[in-house]
Design a protein around this motif. Structure first.
Motif, short mmCIF file in Angstrom:
data_model
loop_
_atom_site.label_atom_id
_atom_site.label_comp_id
_atom_site.label_asym_id
_atom_site.label_seq_id
_atom_site.Cartn_x
_atom_site.Cartn_y
_atom_site.Cartn_z
N ALA A 68 -3.51 -3.00 -2.37
CA ALA A 68 -3.46 -3.99 -3.07
C ALA A 68 -4.32 -4.76 -2.49
O ALA A 68 -4.01 -5.36 -1.13
N PRO A 69 -5.60 -5.34 -2.77
CA PRO A 69 -6.64 -6.18 -2.02
C PRO A 69 -5.91 -7.69 -1.84
O PRO A 69 -5.01 -8.00 -2.70
N ARG A 70 -6.40 -8.26 -0.97
CA ARG A 70 -5.92 -9.84 -0.84
C ARG A 70 -6.68 -10.81 -1.86
O ARG A 70 -7.52 -11.67 -1.66
N TRP B 250 -4.21 -9.85 -10.09
CA TRP B 250 -5.53 -9.12 -9.88
C TRP B 250 -5.42 -8.35 -8.80
O TRP B 250 -6.03 -7.54 -8.81
N HIS B 251 -4.52 -8.72 -7.80
CA HIS B 251 -4.74 -7.81 -6.71
C HIS B 251 -4.06 -6.29 -7.01
O HIS B 251 -4.45 -5.39 -6.60
N MET B 252 -3.19 -6.21 -8.10
CA MET B 252 -2.69 -4.93 -8.61
C MET B 252 -3.24 -4.25 -9.58
O MET B 252 -3.67 -3.16 -9.49
N ALA B 253 -4.10 -5.02 -10.35
CA ALA B 253 -5.07 -4.51 -11.46
C ALA B 253 -6.23 -3.83 -10.46
O ALA B 253 -6.81 -2.69 -10.75
N GLN C 64 0.99 -0.96 0.14
CA GLN C 64 0.09 -0.16 0.00
C GLN C 64 0.82 1.37 -0.18
O GLN C 64 1.99 1.25 0.53
N MET C 65 0.32 2.27 -0.27
CA MET C 65 0.91 3.70 -0.30
C MET C 65 -0.22 4.48 -0.11
O MET C 65 -1.17 5.07 -0.83
N ARG C 66 -0.49 4.76 1.32
CA ARG C 66 -1.67 5.45 1.80
C ARG C 66 -1.32 6.88 2.55
O ARG C 66 -0.56 6.81 3.53
N TYR C 67 -1.83 7.87 1.93
CA TYR C 67 -1.65 9.22 2.65
C TYR C 67 -2.69 9.74 3.34
O TYR C 67 -3.86 9.02 3.00
N PRO C 68 -2.66 10.52 4.22
CA PRO C 68 -3.67 11.33 4.99
C PRO C 68 -4.66 11.98 3.97
O PRO C 68 -4.49 12.32 2.93
N PRO C 69 -5.94 11.59 4.30
CA PRO C 69 -6.99 12.33 3.34
C PRO C 69 -6.79 14.01 3.57
O PRO C 69 -6.34 14.43 4.42
#
Length: 462
Positions: free
Chosen positions: A104-106, A111-114, A90-95
């Motif tokens: 990336a979903p599990r 498919w996780h990257m798509a 993940q690369m998650r910044y504050p809103p």
């Protein structure tokens, strides 16, 4: 093999590479003596005491792809499932901070990257197309360039957008290689991306240690060695290394073989005066280095961030931090503790520590929209001035084996496709163990040392 000959082997240096080398040799039946000049094991990845708390000298992130590190932890009695918090890539910044939200979903690869790309917030259509184009092209060329270049040149060559470079590629490059993108090796960066963005879902997972780095491996390695009849000597600095027939003398004590797992310049000092080492010594003395700074900030124990790991937009105006970790979500004993990492931190580390901590606290307050974060109860800045070698293009890194029988090198700086990471240190230890057990030396090539560029011939220590 040591099991048959009961050979005495000295490992000089008790960082992760040295501890891993000692464990591998002891498992093969060698009588190992591990020398460490400091009073604690761990080297540049160790625990320190701060205000009555056990903290790390630097915050680390591992990948699920670090197969040799995870295998080694199991061998010394550490359960990775309990020792790490496992997060999807993940690369998650504050809103509202001007960043992005990429998770990336599990799901099975690819498919996780798509799906992650389709769901990503904060990226425009051009950014997403650029990311898809980059990963597709990198996969097609097997994540490797024929001619190495800088990461900045690589991104320009593949028409990456300015926003994607700022929010994705630049922070990933700094976090993985600890070298600014305009100086960092594209091929090493591609190897990291291959095992994260380009890997299967489990391999791309991010692993955050729940226990301090000393307990995570070095302490367990020491227990393992002592259970095998080997010895750990702390506060034992080796001053001299000399050949002694088919073996070696360390400060006058005889050993059948030696692994030098000290930093490059210390290894060069010990090798000085030995035959056929001039080229190797020049290599060891030729590395440049980059610092890493970690700022610990203590707040009210009730503080809890939305995420255990949050990316930060760095830049001018005192915005030094690149990632913030909520330590309470990793270790219940660290309630109210945040740690902020500044990679390639030369400019930041030049500031007064209190001033740097104040600027980072102000950055957090602004990015997270929590004004109280500007006033921590206390703070501590820890800078490893030579945290990693500068991972520049076409860097010549020495092999584990040397021309001298029974002498090998171990360290994250040795030949391999990864930058200076814990996995690099462990893989290097496997290579040093192989070299010692086989008494393998390198042939001459045009009067210089030859070297390999990976761990293809290294066995797993099991």
């Amino acid at each position: 093999m040591c099991a048959a000959e009961a050979r005495r082997v000295a490992v000089v240096g008790g960082g992760w590479a040295g501890c891993a080398s000692a464990v591998g040799l002891a498992r093969a039946g060698c009588k190992v003596t591990l020398f460490e000049a400091a009073r604690t094991l761990g080297g540049r990845a160790r625990a320190v005491e701060v205000n009555g708390l056990t903290l790390d000298n630097g915050q680390h992130i591992l990948l699920g792809a670090y197969r040799d590190t995870l295998r080694l932890l199991r061998q010394v009695g550490i359960d990775p499932a309990a020792a790490f918090l496992r997060l999807p890539l993940q690369m998650r910044y504050p809103p509202h901070s001007g960043g992005m939200d990429f998770v990336a979903p599990r799901l099975p690869a690819p498919w996780h990257m798509a799906i992650a790309l389709l769901r990503a917030k904060g990226l425009e259509r051009a950014d997403k197309l650029a990311l898809a184009r980059f990963t597709t092209s990198a996969r097609w060329m097997d994540w490797k360039l024929n001619e190495d270049c800088s990461v900045a040149e690589l991104l320009e060559r593949f028409d990456q957008t300015e926003r994607l470079a700022k929010l994705m590629w630049h922070p990933l490059c700094l976090a993985a290689l600890n070298t600014p993108p305009d100086q960092a090796s594209a091929n090493v960066f591609l190897a990291v991306l291959r095992d994260s963005l380009g890997a299967n879902r489990a391999a791309s997972d991010m692993l955050l240690p729940r226990i301090d780095l000393g307990a995570l491996f070095p302490a367990a390695a020491a227990r393992y060695l002592e259970s095998r009849g080997s010895e750990v000597r702390l506060g034992a600095r080796v001053e001299t290394l000399a050949q002694d027939g088919d073996g070696w003398l360390l400060d006058g004590e005889h050993f059948d073989a030696v692994v030098l797992a000290t930093p490059p310049q210390q290894s060069a000092r010990l090798l000085d005066g030995l035959p056929e080492t001039a080229d190797l010594i020049a290599q060891l003395n030729g590395f440049g280095y980059e610092p890493i700074t970690t700022c610990y900030l203590q707040y009210d124990p009730q503080l809890r961030l939305a995420l255990p790991l949050t990316a930060l937009v760095d830049g001018p105006g005192g915005h030094w931090g690149q990632f913030v970790f909520d330590r309470s979500q990793l270790d219940p004993g660290h309630a109210g503790m945040l740690s902020v990492v500044v990679s390639a931190s030369g400019a930041a580390a030049a500031l007064d520590q209190d001033e740097l901590a104040a600027q980072i606290a102000a950055q957090l307050a602004d990015a997270l929209r929590m004004p109280a974060l500007a006033q921590p109860r206390w703070s501590r800045v820890i800078t490893e001035k030579r945290a990693t070698f500068a991972c520049v293009p076409n860097l010549r890194r020495p092999d584990n084996a040397t021309r001298l029988p029974g002498l090998a090198l171990a360290g994250d700086y040795t030949a391999g496709e990864y930058p200076a990471t814990l996995e690099s240190a462990v893989r290097s230890a496997l290579g040093a163990t192989t070299a010692i057990l086989s008494r393998r030396t390198l042939p001459r090539e045009n009067g210089s040392l030859s070297h390999t560029d990976g761990d293809d011939d290294l066995p797993s220590v099991q």
